[in-house]
Every structure is written in C-alpha cells, then in structure tokens.
Enzyme design. Structure first.
Site, PDB file in Angstrom:
ATOM      1  CG  ASP A   8      20.563 -46.004 -46.000  1.00 41.82           C
ATOM      2  OD1 ASP A   8      20.729 -45.123 -46.860  1.00 41.82           O
ATOM      3  OD2 ASP A   8      20.225 -45.774 -44.824  1.00 41.82           O
ATOM      4  CG  ASP A  10      23.286 -40.574 -44.239  1.00 37.53           C
ATOM      5  OD1 ASP A  10      24.386 -40.521 -43.670  1.00 37.53           O
ATOM      6  OD2 ASP A  10      23.036 -39.960 -45.295  1.00 37.53           O
ATOM      7  CG  ASP A 179      17.467 -45.505 -41.796  1.00 36.40           C
ATOM      8  OD1 ASP A 179      18.224 -45.463 -42.790  1.00 36.40           O
ATOM      9  OD2 ASP A 179      16.859 -44.503 -41.359  1.00 36.40           O
TER      10      ASP A 179
END
Length: 232
Positions: A8, A10, A179
């Site tokens: 991922d 961001d 996250d």
C-alpha cells in the site's frame, strides 16, 4: 520468504496524513475559510464516508467531485466543487513525505530478490506524482492504482488484476502490506494472500475486525516477515 510484496502507499510508505494536512490547509486558505480547524474536521468526517462508499463499489468520480461542494456547503460557502477537487488533487500530488526507514526497507527487500509492487487506491496522476516526487519509483516493478485498475481495494478484482499481470503469484509466495484493515488486509484476504498489517502506533486490534497474518509495528518487522527472518 515471500517472492512478491504488494505495498500500500498511503500511511504505509508515504505519510498521507501530513500531505493531506498541508494540502487541505493550503486549499482552505485559498478559499478564505475563517476557521481552519473546524473546516478540516468537517472535511475529514465527510471524506471518510466517501472512501467507505468507494471501497464498497460506489462511483468514485461522482463522490470525489462532490466532497468539497458538500464540505463548503456545511461551512456556509458556495464553491465550484469540481474545481476545488482539481485544486486539491494538484496540491496533494506534491505531498511526497516518506516515513523514516522506507528506502532502507525497500533497498533490503529488492537486494534480497523480492519483486516489489505498489497496490494503492487513489487518483492515478496524483499517486504517480507523489511516488515519483518521493523517488520511490525505481524500487517497484509495477504500480497498480485503483483509478487505472477500475476497482478499489478491498474489491478482489483489484488483486485479480495484479495476479493476471503476474501469473506466477500464489497464496504462498505473495504478501500484501498496508495500514488499513478495511482496505488492505480485507482485500488481501479476499485474494487468499498473506497479509501484514502495518500498525506503527500499536493500536489494539478492533473486536470483530479481520485478522491479518502478521502485525508489524516497524519496518524491521515487515522486513523480517517478508524474508522469513527471526524477529529481533
């Protein structure tokens, strides 16, 4: 050791929270909003709903093009929502703040022979601009962005697109790192991949939420999980 690692972007590699704060504050000042703190809270409340709907399959462009018109309406201001969205995405595209240790992690994994990929939700040009500006592009063999793929994480079709590009991927040699339990971990599990939940704040796992294969609180742990090394 995993052969493929899908990262991922961001709040995993790039500090999206800081980039968002800077971009949003600049935009609100440009539109002469008096109470910036309140305006940011209004925007974030609505924006979280927008991304939840997008991740559930709602029309991305319609929702993103409306989010500033609705935000400013709540603040008692009338603006061209589409133009405000364009302005914001231009500002956000300059948000290249990386977390300390990102480049060392990626260097170590690449040197170990792991094929590194990015799998991110977002607007194509904005995400590419940030990746390039952060000098992360050389680490990654391929970048998959939801606007281009046509589906957003956690939709399994996002991951099927990656798997079609890399038919040698299997549930045993590929791991998804991110996250977000809602987007990254749920999506990875739907694709039958191993998952690493990057949780640097050591937030307690929410009751009833999807369970990741691993939980990492720092990049050393991510590296150890991917390379099959003992945790220090």
């Amino acid at each position: 050791m995993y052969q493929f690692a899908i990262f991922d972007l961001d709040n995993t590699l790039l500090d999206f929270d800081q980039a968002e704060q800077v971009s949003l504050t600049t935009l609100l000042k440009r539109y002469h909003v008096p109470d910036l703190d309140h305006a940011v809270q209004v925007y974030r409340h609505y924006n979280d709903r927008v991304w939840r709907e997008i991740e559930q399959g709602a029309n991305r462009d319609q929702l993103l093009n409306r989010r500033f018109a609705i935000t400013f309406h709540e603040l008692g201001l009338a603006v061209d929502g589409v133009q405000a969205q364009r302005d914001y995405m231009t500002l956000l595209g300059q948000g290249t703040q990386t977390f300390p240790g990102v480049r060392q992690l990626l260097t170590n994994l690449k040197q170990a022979g792991v094929t590194l990929l990015i799998g991110t939700n977002g607007v194509r040009q904005t995400q590419l601009s940030r990746i390039t500006g952060a000098h992360l592009r050389p680490y990654f063999e391929h970048i998959f962005i939801s606007e281009t793929v046509g589906h957003d994480k956690p939709d399994v079709r996002f991951f099927e697109t990656i798997e079609r590009a890399y038919p040698q991927m299997t549930p045993h040699n590929t791991v998804m790192i991110g996250d977000s339990l809602r987007s990254d971990i749920t999506g990875g599990q739907r694709a039958h991949l191993s998952t690493i939940w990057y949780n640097p704040s050591a937030t307690p796992h929410p009751a009833g939420a999807v369970e990741p294969t691993y939980t990492a609180v720092n990049f050393d742990q991510i590296q150890a999980f991917i390379l099959g090394l003992p945790l220090m």
